[in-house]
Design an enzyme around this catalytic site. Sequence first.
Site, mmCIF file in Angstrom:
data_model
loop_
_atom_site.group_PDB
_atom_site.id
_atom_site.type_symbol
_atom_site.label_atom_id
_atom_site.label_comp_id
_atom_site.label_asym_id
_atom_site.label_seq_id
_atom_site.Cartn_x
_atom_site.Cartn_y
_atom_site.Cartn_z
ATOM 1 N N ASP A 27 0.874 -1.171 0.000
ATOM 2 C CA ASP A 27 0.000 0.000 0.000
ATOM 3 C C ASP A 27 0.915 1.225 0.000
ATOM 4 O O ASP A 27 2.133 1.105 -0.216
ATOM 5 C CB ASP A 27 -0.988 -0.032 1.188
ATOM 6 C CG ASP A 27 -0.330 0.213 2.534
ATOM 7 O OD1 ASP A 27 0.920 0.281 2.597
ATOM 8 O OD2 ASP A 27 -1.058 0.353 3.545
ATOM 9 N N ARG B 169 9.269 -33.124 11.008
ATOM 10 C CA ARG B 169 8.245 -32.899 12.046
ATOM 11 C C ARG B 169 7.459 -31.611 11.792
ATOM 12 O O ARG B 169 6.305 -31.473 12.215
ATOM 13 C CB ARG B 169 8.884 -32.856 13.436
ATOM 14 C CG ARG B 169 9.792 -31.661 13.681
ATOM 15 C CD ARG B 169 10.555 -31.807 14.988
ATOM 16 N NE ARG B 169 11.334 -30.610 15.315
ATOM 17 C CZ ARG B 169 12.480 -30.273 14.737
ATOM 18 N NH1 ARG B 169 12.979 -31.015 13.757
ATOM 19 N NH2 ARG B 169 13.133 -29.179 15.113
ATOM 20 N N HIS B 170 8.057 -30.674 11.057
ATOM 21 C CA HIS B 170 7.370 -29.405 10.801
ATOM 22 C C HIS B 170 6.229 -29.563 9.789
ATOM 23 O O HIS B 170 5.290 -28.781 9.784
ATOM 24 C CB HIS B 170 8.367 -28.350 10.319
ATOM 25 C CG HIS B 170 9.464 -28.119 11.307
ATOM 26 N ND1 HIS B 170 9.225 -27.560 12.541
ATOM 27 C CD2 HIS B 170 10.784 -28.411 11.263
ATOM 28 C CE1 HIS B 170 10.356 -27.512 13.216
ATOM 29 N NE2 HIS B 170 11.321 -28.019 12.473
ATOM 30 N N CYS C 258 3.284 -3.008 4.000
ATOM 31 C CA CYS C 258 2.421 -1.883 4.377
ATOM 32 C C CYS C 258 3.204 -1.073 5.407
ATOM 33 O O CYS C 258 4.430 -1.205 5.500
ATOM 34 C CB CYS C 258 1.052 -2.350 4.875
ATOM 35 S SG CYS C 258 1.062 -3.361 6.366
ATOM 36 N N GLY C 259 2.528 -0.238 6.182
ATOM 37 C CA GLY C 259 3.257 0.584 7.146
ATOM 38 C C GLY C 259 3.939 -0.257 8.214
ATOM 39 O O GLY C 259 5.111 -0.058 8.531
ATOM 40 N N THR C 260 3.196 -1.215 8.766
ATOM 41 C CA THR C 260 3.729 -2.066 9.842
ATOM 42 C C THR C 260 3.990 -3.506 9.411
ATOM 43 O O THR C 260 4.664 -4.240 10.133
ATOM 44 C CB THR C 260 2.712 -2.133 11.000
ATOM 45 O OG1 THR C 260 1.485 -2.669 10.463
ATOM 46 C CG2 THR C 260 2.460 -0.773 11.610
ATOM 47 N N GLY C 261 3.390 -3.929 8.323
ATOM 48 C CA GLY C 261 3.412 -5.345 7.922
ATOM 49 C C GLY C 261 2.275 -6.128 8.549
ATOM 50 O O GLY C 261 1.994 -7.259 8.148
ATOM 51 N N HIS D 82 10.577 -23.602 9.251
ATOM 52 C CA HIS D 82 9.669 -24.320 10.157
ATOM 53 C C HIS D 82 8.191 -24.172 9.806
ATOM 54 O O HIS D 82 7.410 -25.080 10.073
ATOM 55 C CB HIS D 82 9.891 -23.840 11.598
ATOM 56 C CG HIS D 82 11.166 -24.348 12.196
ATOM 57 N ND1 HIS D 82 11.488 -24.192 13.517
ATOM 58 C CD2 HIS D 82 12.214 -25.027 11.631
ATOM 59 C CE1 HIS D 82 12.676 -24.735 13.761
ATOM 60 N NE2 HIS D 82 13.137 -25.237 12.631
HETATM 61 C C1 RB5 Z 1 -1.838 2.858 6.331
HETATM 62 O O1 RB5 Z 1 -1.837 4.130 6.893
HETATM 63 C C2 RB5 Z 1 -1.460 1.821 7.380
HETATM 64 O O2 RB5 Z 1 -2.520 1.642 8.242
HETATM 65 C C3 RB5 Z 1 -1.072 0.520 6.715
HETATM 66 O O3 RB5 Z 1 0.001 0.743 5.874
HETATM 67 C C4 RB5 Z 1 -0.648 -0.624 7.620
HETATM 68 O O4 RB5 Z 1 0.363 -0.228 8.486
HETATM 69 C C5 RB5 Z 1 -1.712 -1.363 8.291
HETATM 70 O O5 RB5 Z 1 -1.447 -2.344 9.000
#
Ligand code: RB5
Length: 153
Positions: A15, A139-140, A72-75, A105
């Site tokens: 995004d 095992r995995h 994305c911003g945080t993944g 794994h």
């Molecule tokens: C977009 O602002 C942000 O919410 C998106 O990139 C993401 O971090 C969501 O998990």
Amino acid sequence: MPNYKKGDVIALGSDHGGFRLKQEIIKHLEEKGIEFKDFGSYTSDSVDYPEIAEKVCNSVAAGQTVLGILVCGTGIGMSMAANKCKGIRAAACSETFSAKFTRLHNDANVLCLGGRVIGPGVALEMVDSFIGTDFEGGRHERRVNAIMEIENK
Ligand code: RB5
């Protein structure tokens, strides 16, 4: 068991929060001669990450691409959306050990990264580990199969 081999295609998506890092990943894959398909976003304009996650995951689940990378911003949002898609095991990672072991794994087929969390140096190292590590099996395999059975209940 989606292990990468030369000639396989990697699916990419982001995004607006992950757009810049995705472009770095594209440059990196091009330099390494690794083929990829970019499912967008193609600009830094605001876009909703679930629709990009779904496109990438559909391609991975259908076997058109072997592994996916979502940014994305945080993944985290990308990983939440990706893990709702049948056949997908997505891992949100922030360091290389996890990116490697989620292949070894968990047989993860989608790596999710946070463009606002990690710098390009760590991110590209993680991309290399993720693509370059094969599932260990043994095992995995039993545990991964048990994960996949949950989505059929
Ligand atoms: C977009 O602002 C942000 O919410 C998106 O990139 C993401 O971090 C969501 O998990």
